[in-house]
Design a protein around this motif. Sequence first.
Motif, PDB file in Angstrom:
ATOM      1  N   PRO A 128       0.858  -1.272  -0.084  1.00  0.00           N
ATOM      2  CA  PRO A 128       0.163  -0.088  -0.113  1.00  0.00           C
ATOM      3  C   PRO A 128       0.809   1.337   0.076  1.00  0.00           C
ATOM      4  N   ASP A 129       2.222   1.183   0.417  1.00  0.00           N
ATOM      5  CA  ASP A 129       2.982   2.270   0.506  1.00  0.00           C
ATOM      6  C   ASP A 129       3.867   2.334  -0.726  1.00  0.00           C
ATOM      7  N   GLN A 130       3.436   1.852  -1.919  1.00  0.00           N
ATOM      8  CA  GLN A 130       4.164   2.207  -3.130  1.00  0.00           C
ATOM      9  C   GLN A 130       4.088   3.578  -3.725  1.00  0.00           C
ATOM     10  N   SER A 131       5.269   4.236  -3.738  1.00  0.00           N
ATOM     11  CA  SER A 131       5.158   5.637  -4.012  1.00  0.00           C
ATOM     12  C   SER A 131       4.661   5.885  -5.704  1.00  0.00           C
ATOM     13  N   PRO A 161      -1.815   8.135   1.350  1.00  0.00           N
ATOM     14  CA  PRO A 161      -0.510   7.411   1.754  1.00  0.00           C
ATOM     15  C   PRO A 161       0.786   7.451   1.150  1.00  0.00           C
ATOM     16  N   ARG A 162       0.722   7.214  -0.345  1.00  0.00           N
ATOM     17  CA  ARG A 162       1.821   6.995  -0.968  1.00  0.00           C
ATOM     18  C   ARG A 162       2.690   8.180  -1.276  1.00  0.00           C
ATOM     19  N   MET A 163       1.951   9.402  -1.121  1.00  0.00           N
ATOM     20  CA  MET A 163       2.872  10.646  -0.983  1.00  0.00           C
ATOM     21  C   MET A 163       3.623  10.864   0.273  1.00  0.00           C
ATOM     22  N   ILE A 196       5.004   8.575   2.170  1.00  0.00           N
ATOM     23  CA  ILE A 196       5.867   7.630   2.535  1.00  0.00           C
ATOM     24  C   ILE A 196       7.352   8.375   2.750  1.00  0.00           C
ATOM     25  N   ASN A 218      10.110   9.284  -0.037  1.00  0.00           N
ATOM     26  CA  ASN A 218       9.655   9.026  -1.639  1.00  0.00           C
ATOM     27  C   ASN A 218      10.231  10.199  -2.481  1.00  0.00           C
ATOM     28  N   LEU A 219      10.401   9.883  -3.511  1.00  0.00           N
ATOM     29  CA  LEU A 219      11.086  10.939  -4.305  1.00  0.00           C
ATOM     30  C   LEU A 219      10.302  12.371  -4.700  1.00  0.00           C
ATOM     31  N   TRP A 220       8.859  12.159  -4.513  1.00  0.00           N
ATOM     32  CA  TRP A 220       8.286  13.453  -4.757  1.00  0.00           C
ATOM     33  C   TRP A 220       8.388  14.185  -3.398  1.00  0.00           C
TER      34      TRP A 220
END
Lengths: 199, 1107
Positions: free
Chosen positions: A36-39, B841-843, B845, B848-850
């Motif tokens: 779920p934490d895939q960027s 959520p993915r932002m 992390i 992360n590159l963003w």
Amino acid sequence: MDGEDVLTTLKILIIGDSGVGKSSLLLRFTDDKFDPDQSATIGVDFKVKSLTIDGNTVKLAIWDTAGQERFRTLTPSYYRGAQGVIFVYDCTRKDSFTRLDTWLSEVDTYSTKPTIKMLVGNKIDKEDRVVTRDEGLKFARRHRMLFIEASAKTRDGVEYAFEELVEKIIQTPGLWEHDGGGKKIKLDSEQQPAGLCSC
Amino acid sequence: MSDENPSTSKDPPTEIQEEEVFEIIDFTNASDWEKFIAQIDEAIIDWHLNRYINLPPLQKNELTSGEWITKSTPLSFSNVPFTLTLHQLKQLENEHFEDSTNQDEEFQLPLYGKDAMDRTNDFPARAHCLSRWFGLRCFLLITPDTDPVMSKSKLNLLRSSAAIALNNTGCNIPMFVQIQEFWRRLYVGHATSPGIMTKYDMVHLKRCPVDHAHVHGLLYMLKAKLGLVAMPSLHYQVASRFTYMLKDWGSNGRWPAKIPDPEALASNFNTLLTGCLDDPVTELHLAATWPYRTGDMIIDNDVHSDYDPLKAPRWSIRLLYADDVTCLLAYYLFEFMKTADRRETLQDLLHYQEPKPEQDIGNVLDRLSDPNTKTVIPIVPKKLASGISKVVSNPQNFLRRGAYAISRISKGVERIRPDVLKDIIKFIFSDSEESSYATESRDGTLLHHKLKAAPVGSLTHRLAICAIVVNLCHGGVWALAQLWHAFVTELRQMLDSATNLSAIDISPPDLRTSLLHQKLQMLNCCIFRKSERETKAATAAAQEMEETILEQASNPDEVLDMSVELTKPDYIEDEGSIEGNKLSKPSEVQKPDGLFAVGAEAVEEDSGWPGFEDELEIDDEELEVETSDTEQHENKIEPSATQELTSQDTNEVQMEKNQVENVESSPDEDGGGKSTFDTDEDPGPRQKIASLQSESDDEFFECEEESDDIAVPEVAKTKSKPSKTDTQAEIAANKSKFLQQEAAGRLNQCGTLKLLYEDEPLYIPITQEHAPQTEDQLEEQAEVFSKLGDTLEGSQVRAKMQSTSLLSDMEAFKAANPGCVLEDFVRWYSPRDFEEGCLSPRMRIPGNLWVTTWSSARPVPAHRQKRIFDDTKEAEKVLHFLTNLKPAEITQMLLPMCVQETLLILRASSSNLLPCLPSLPPLCNQIETRASQLFQSWKMAGSVANQFVSWSPDEKSKVEDVLRQIAFAENLVERARSLQHKFSSLGEVKVVNAFVRNLLEHPEVELDGGANGKQGKIVRDFFKADQARQHAINNPQTNNMETNAEGSKPHLTTPVLPKPAGREFIIRTMAKHPSRISHEVPHRLYAVLAQSEFRLALSVSSDTTFF
């Protein structure tokens, strides 16, 4: 079957709006994982997986693309030479479904040869679905695509989707070329030599 | 025997099986002959011919218009191979027409007998000779595979075999055996059916026996053969046909009416000319037919004949066409294709012109082994030679001159005249608005994408047309090399003077067009950016420039800081190496200008073009620069994978090499070569992006800064200083600082969104465009990406490599929205990732590159950012690519445009000719599809480094296929035009077209109203004019005497028609044979009497019941 014995390498492309789960589908297929934490993908990403169908091993080079508007000018270049394109939408988001038309026209514009198209409705595990299976089916029929609903989270339909697509590509003459040249498509079962009985 | 057969046909299955079984048992100890017959039996049974076949009567002309099917099987007579073939007119599936009603009748003619007597299909225009001679729609034929059957005994053996097999199986289809030499087309045959037996015999002589050279003699012969000499001629039906040949259409009918003017051909660069050098319609055969006369009505003997072709009830014509007539479109293309086989480089060819003693030995050797133009073996030698020689042999003076001029222009000249070349270049680069995009129809738009060519009227398109014309008319591959050289030189000049290319759009390369067009688009983009920059620079005040120079001092370091990414170890390695690279060559910053200077000099002198001498000097100079390019090119052949990792090392090695090899060249050029290398060398994959960030920026930031200043005058400048100090302020803590920062580079508001932590609307910033790329660059990049593998690290490196534009967008966003946070950015950039008031959520992390990119982004509006797209470098790449193309590669690059042009011309013709040539559009579609497949699949890999994969033999043959199809289509067009011209006096265009279509679609066309109709009159006039010419040449008296001797022509003072080339007769009768009490059975004699052939084909039937 060792790695040498590969029938062909196929180029597959995954496209669709941002956040519909393209990378998740791919990760589920290649590593059987759900993260779920895939960027969010930047530009394009790439994964390789071998798949054996009916005794024929096929190497897949799968290009995963970013769905953001601004990246769109980057991605069409990767459409070139793809034998299969997977269009992904999110069953819980209508707009990701309505925007399929844009994606389709983009593929039609930039792909150089006929491709097999597959429509995948992702996130069917979620409760708040707004795009019905029937809608997806109709769209796929109208645009001559393969159709399947899947969930990268629960792995429902993921493997099947890729297998189906590859099988269809293999069956379509003129879409792909032999890697080694000499290899032939293998038949399902090997023939047993006929036994002779002596009296 | 005859009693058994009907029952066979009635109830075939059981009886045949029994017979078959019998035969098989007999097989084991049968003689060769019996085995042979058994094979025939089997074939007949296999093909289901072992039954009584009856069919409805033939339709008119069905023998010609129907579809014939053939089946064959090998036979062997004591190891001598034969082939048994069934020829059958395909019937509408009503084969079981026979049945009860017919069976009731006492005596019935077999199908072959009826057909032989049927007058609806006499003299078919197109049919197997046996069908034509004996009037058959179905027959079996035994032909020897190797040696012809020469002896009488063998002939009899075969003939009896056929007869026995037919009897065995109850097959009522005639069976023939070919005898004597194959070319004589002699056949004997046999047929049998209940109550009737028919024998087929032939006579073939070189000369016509005087006794049988007329109907009277032939009638007598048939009567004698039947033993019915006393039978009145009334009972014989005669069909006759005389054929006349016309080979010279005369001045009124000749096509082309005017031979293409070689001067026009050589000086027309706008489009390709069409036309043919010789008439594709070579001969007209006129047939005068008398379908039915009874023997007693005809007077045709050795002294007199009442056959008057002008009064014949039926006139029909057929036309013969030449497939190998030289047509211009095909001529252009095939000549152009010759270049695709050349191995020389441009330099080889340019230097070959006038060798200089100080040239290195390699070139001299090249020259020695270089084939002379005149000895080069052309791809289509036969075609062209025949086309030209035919024209040359034509007595007409202007034709000869034309052909001579064409051959001289295309073969003799080896270089373009300087003034012509100048004009061509001027034309290619001219800014003619009307011709360029106006001509581009909707179809055209589709077409150039389909063929992967270029828009009609574009620079690329013009270049292609000029190249193909120059190749044909101005000296072949040498001229092509000259043109290319001048073209590239001109491009260089345009770049130097920052003049945009006309007739090409300023847009990123369109990947659907040809690679060459993409390259030119790319160059144009570069020029556009350069000119934009320079325009700004020109208007800038010197003062401001000085100020900016002061500002620069701190900038570069910051740039470097930013590009070093600490989280990715392997990436750092590369960064480091790039840094090293950069530092090791600080002096090179200005070097590209050195190269420009050399190029510019060349251009200046080129444009003056005082004479060949001067040009050569320029060549030398240019070459020395280019030599180093070529070497780099060679170096690059090393596997890119290793280069990718050790690019830094290789670079240095290569540079050393270059220096060593360039010992002779002056220091200036040396430096120029090196810097070319530096810019042209495609950096390793990771280096590539990094270099865009750091190195290139360093090299060219001077210009950047200039333009920045002008773009954003006072305000921007004062603003930029606080912004720099702000870079650390990522978390919006210090509000006062934000207020200090003024917004810059806003495009417009993003809907009604407001910043999360500021009471300001959210602005979409002006962003930098993505760097345009040509398809080969993209392909190379994809290659690099895929080589990184599908590991997590690979993934991260890929993302990092592609984050340049993300960073740029973030910086622009920050500049446009002071006080913004990542959430704000995401709301604009990827709205999906902002849910319910917070980032997805993915932002969120960590690392992360963003997030990391965001934190490294400073608020810099787009116009102040370093360029993502380094146009200087890209322009150099394009020019390097173009300079190093070999003529063969140039041909390959230009061919799609040339094919596109021919196709457009053919399409235009096809719409004009639609009424008479409806088959042309489908043919064009076919060509288009094939060409499309061909050009789409052409692999461009490696072309970045000029490492072309030349056409494989398979691809080459596909190309030639396409060209052949084009040649064929063009030939059709010329046929139609030729016929339109010949029959133009027929009346309205509609009428002419209908007639021409008829002629083109049918092997033979009957003329309305025979000799006296409108069509007949035109044909008569052609013959008349031809006769008049013949009479002028020949002695009329001798002519008359010959005519009398032949006895085929009435005495005419002014003969309209020449002597017939051939006379054909079919004489039929129903007569009792072999005895007076026999049934009346059919007999048929076919005779052809020609100048050097006399042939009789006779079928005589006998009643087998009553004899």
